[in-house]
Design an enzyme around this catalytic site. Structure first.
Site, short mmCIF file in Angstrom:
data_model
loop_
_atom_site.label_atom_id
_atom_site.label_comp_id
_atom_site.label_asym_id
_atom_site.label_seq_id
_atom_site.Cartn_x
_atom_site.Cartn_y
_atom_site.Cartn_z
N CYS A 45 0.80 -1.23 0.00
CA CYS A 45 0.00 0.00 0.00
C CYS A 45 0.83 1.27 0.00
CB CYS A 45 -0.91 0.02 1.22
SG CYS A 45 -2.18 -1.23 1.15
N1 NAD Z 1 -2.32 -6.16 1.36
C1 NAD Z 1 -2.82 -5.15 2.04
O1 NAD Z 1 -2.48 -4.98 3.19
C2 NAD Z 1 -3.85 -4.21 1.43
C3 NAD Z 1 -4.52 -3.34 2.31
C4 NAD Z 1 -5.47 -2.49 1.80
C5 NAD Z 1 -5.73 -2.48 0.44
N2 NAD Z 1 -5.06 -3.29 -0.41
C6 NAD Z 1 -5.42 -3.25 -1.82
O2 NAD Z 1 -6.22 -4.39 -2.12
C7 NAD Z 1 -5.97 -4.84 -3.45
C8 NAD Z 1 -5.54 -6.29 -3.43
O3 NAD Z 1 -4.34 -6.39 -2.69
P1 NAD Z 1 -3.84 -7.74 -2.04
O4 NAD Z 1 -2.81 -7.36 -1.05
O5 NAD Z 1 -4.97 -8.61 -1.62
O6 NAD Z 1 -3.12 -8.41 -3.31
P2 NAD Z 1 -2.70 -9.94 -3.48
O7 NAD Z 1 -1.67 -9.97 -4.56
O8 NAD Z 1 -2.42 -10.56 -2.15
O9 NAD Z 1 -4.03 -10.63 -4.00
C9 NAD Z 1 -4.58 -10.40 -5.23
C10 NAD Z 1 -5.15 -11.71 -5.72
O10 NAD Z 1 -5.81 -11.48 -6.94
C11 NAD Z 1 -5.52 -12.53 -7.82
N3 NAD Z 1 -5.78 -12.03 -9.17
C12 NAD Z 1 -4.99 -11.30 -9.97
N4 NAD Z 1 -5.63 -11.02 -11.11
C13 NAD Z 1 -6.85 -11.57 -11.02
C14 NAD Z 1 -7.97 -11.62 -11.87
N5 NAD Z 1 -7.95 -11.03 -13.07
N6 NAD Z 1 -9.05 -12.30 -11.45
C15 NAD Z 1 -9.06 -12.90 -10.24
N7 NAD Z 1 -8.03 -12.89 -9.38
C16 NAD Z 1 -6.95 -12.22 -9.77
C17 NAD Z 1 -4.09 -12.91 -7.52
O11 NAD Z 1 -3.81 -14.22 -7.92
C18 NAD Z 1 -4.06 -12.74 -6.00
O12 NAD Z 1 -4.40 -13.93 -5.34
C19 NAD Z 1 -4.92 -3.88 -4.00
O13 NAD Z 1 -5.57 -2.84 -4.68
C20 NAD Z 1 -4.26 -3.33 -2.77
O14 NAD Z 1 -3.69 -2.05 -3.00
C21 NAD Z 1 -4.12 -4.17 0.08
#
Ligand code: NAD
Length: 439
Positions: free
Chosen positions: A271
């Site tokens: 983030c």
């Molecule tokens: N990790 C954090 O602490 C956090 C906190 C707040 C917000 N976010 C936001 O949340 C969002 C997701 O982050 P995350 O940390 O969960 O990422 P992540 O990489 O852990 O998870 C994303 C998942 O989406 C899957 N994916 C990718 N493309 C896809 C598609 N086309 N269809 C279905 N699945 C797909 C990936 O395989 C992965 O499992 C981002 O925008 C991030 O900025 C993350």
């Protein structure tokens, strides 16, 4: 009450969560635990298989929660996007990385919106949760969904709800962290409030998807700017021979008007290093400069180089050049006690040291090997977390303050510690121990 809200209230609504990562998986589980049926979608067959076996691939999400959800028949993981048709609500939690020039990469959001549009059916609520710049939901996702021939709010509903997950945190959970929701119209906000209220303690409705998108960015810009401020003060106080950690400890005794932020080796995680640049990019479209964001980015990005310079200086006073020195970096995770190394500054520190000729190793029991990523491919294996292993190095650089490193005996045979986290001071309150240089 709308038909959608009724289905939620009687727990017959099915929730689809696209992306079963750090954000999507805990969100899916919290809906299961509230009695709703959830389908978790992911393009990664490995994750789908692991989740379908009832195992969690994320350390801080216990496998027993996944197994329990599966046993209760309320959770299924799949890569079959046709199952989106079974869902009443579709929550999108896909990655939003930056491109090589720090430009937003919304391609995951766009491709997912197209997948949803192909299966969109009347009555569905779609919520974007991925962090992004203001306007993504109404300017980009809405037109893609309308390609289905359906209209919002007549046929479907659309909202944005930012995810505020903080991996590894125990005092606040997905269920207790207040959830902000903003629809592209009032009907969408109402449906999103109904959905999240079924599973989460507190839902905060705002007037639009843009306000919801912006609130998440404000939170992350706030952290990035304050971390940069304290990192800059660290370098200034260091020149003056003042310990920034002691300064912070003193300042935080003020019961109001101050919030402590701590210096470190640079930003990491999914983030803080990335999201502020989404806003900076969008600001340019409106003829505005996000100067605080750019400045904070610059200061924070420079930190790994600062740490390596401090290590070089410290080795020099020991009569050693970096070239040829054996240096151990402690911690690959971007923060303490999580198995998440995304954007971790440890990778850059290792690489910079290696570029200067050091023989580098790392120790992080949460990562047996370094990960091959977009920017780094170090090909290293973790050395054992043992005093004998640590003693073999000319310098140990503390990059992550994992609890498992907080043992004085680990450092008794070490000559020099370059400490970016103030890990050593509490271990040797009466002095003694290795020479410590704070960086
Ligand atoms: N990790 C954090 O602490 C956090 C906190 C707040 C917000 N976010 C936001 O949340 C969002 C997701 O982050 P995350 O940390 O969960 O990422 P992540 O990489 O852990 O998870 C994303 C998942 O989406 C899957 N994916 C990718 N493309 C896809 C598609 N086309 N269809 C279905 N699945 C797909 C990936 O395989 C992965 O499992 C981002 O925008 C991030 O900025 C993350």
């Amino acid at each position: 009450m709308s038909a959608f809200s009724e289905r939620v209230a009687e727990r017959s609504a099915v929730v689809g969560v696209i992306g079963q990562g750090y954000v999507g998986l805990p969100l899916a589980l919290v809906f299961c635990e509230a009695g709703l049926r959830v389908i978790g979608f992911d393009v990664d067959p490995g994750k789908v298989a692991a989740l379908s076996r009832g195992t969690s691939y994320i350390k801080h999400i216990g496998p027993e929660r996944v197994a329990q959800a599966l046993r209760g028949g309320r959770y299924a993981a799949t890569a079959d996007f046709d199952r989106l048709r079974e869902c009443d609500a579709v929550l999108i939690c896909v990655p939003t990385p930056l491109g090589p020039h720090r430009e937003p990469d919304n391609s995951y959001i766009h491709s997912t919106a197209r997948e949803v549009a192909r299966r969109l059916r009347p009555g569905q609520l779609v919520v974007l949760e991925s962090t992004t710049y203001p306007g993504t939901t109404d300017e980009e996702v809405l037109p893609l969904l309308r390609e289905s021939g359906l209209e919002c709010p007549r046929d479907f509903l659309l909202a944005f709800s930012p995810e505020r997950e903080d991996p590894g945190r125990r005092d606040h959970t997905t269920r207790t962290i207040p959830k902000i929701v903003g629809g592209v119209n009032a009907e969408s906000t109402e449906a999103a409030v109904a959905l999240y209220s079924a599973a989460l303690e507190r839902v905060v409705a705002v007037s639009s998807s843009r306000v919801a998108e912006s609130s998440k960015l404000l939170e992350n810009v706030f952290r990035s700017v304050n971390i940069a401020l304290v990192n800059e003060l660290k370098t200034i106080f260091d020149r003056m021979g003042i310990d920034v950690w002691e300064v912070i400890r003193a300042a935080e005794t003020k019961p109001f008007g101050f919030m402590a932020f701590y210096p470190g080796p640079g930003l990491g995680g999914h983030c803080i290093p990335l999201d502020p640049f989404y806003l900076a990019w969008k600001a340019a479209e409106h003829g505005e400069w996000a100067r605080f964001i750019e400045l904070a980015g610059e200061v924070n990005t420079r930190m790994p180089r600062y740490v390596v310079d401090k290590a070089a200086e410290a080795l020099n006073t020991e009569g050693k050049a970096v070239n040829g020195a054996r240096v151990l970096v402690l911690g690959l995770a971007y923060k303490a006690n999580v198995d998440d190394d995304r954007e971790s500054p440890s990778y850059e520190i290792l690489e910079l040291l290696r570029d200067r000729g050091a023989k580098v190793d790392y120790c992080d029991p949460l990562f047996p090997t370094t990960r091959r990523g977009r920017k780094h491919d170090l090909g290293l294996q973790s050395v054992p977390c043992e005093a004998a292993a640590f003693a073999a190095y000319d310098a140990v650089v503390v990059s992550t303050a994992h609890d498992l490193f907080k043992k004085a005996e680990l450092f008794l045979g070490v000559k020099l510690v370059v400490d970016t986290r103030n890990l050593l001071a509490p271990l040797f309150p009466a002095g003694g121990g290795p020479r410590v240089v704070k960086a």
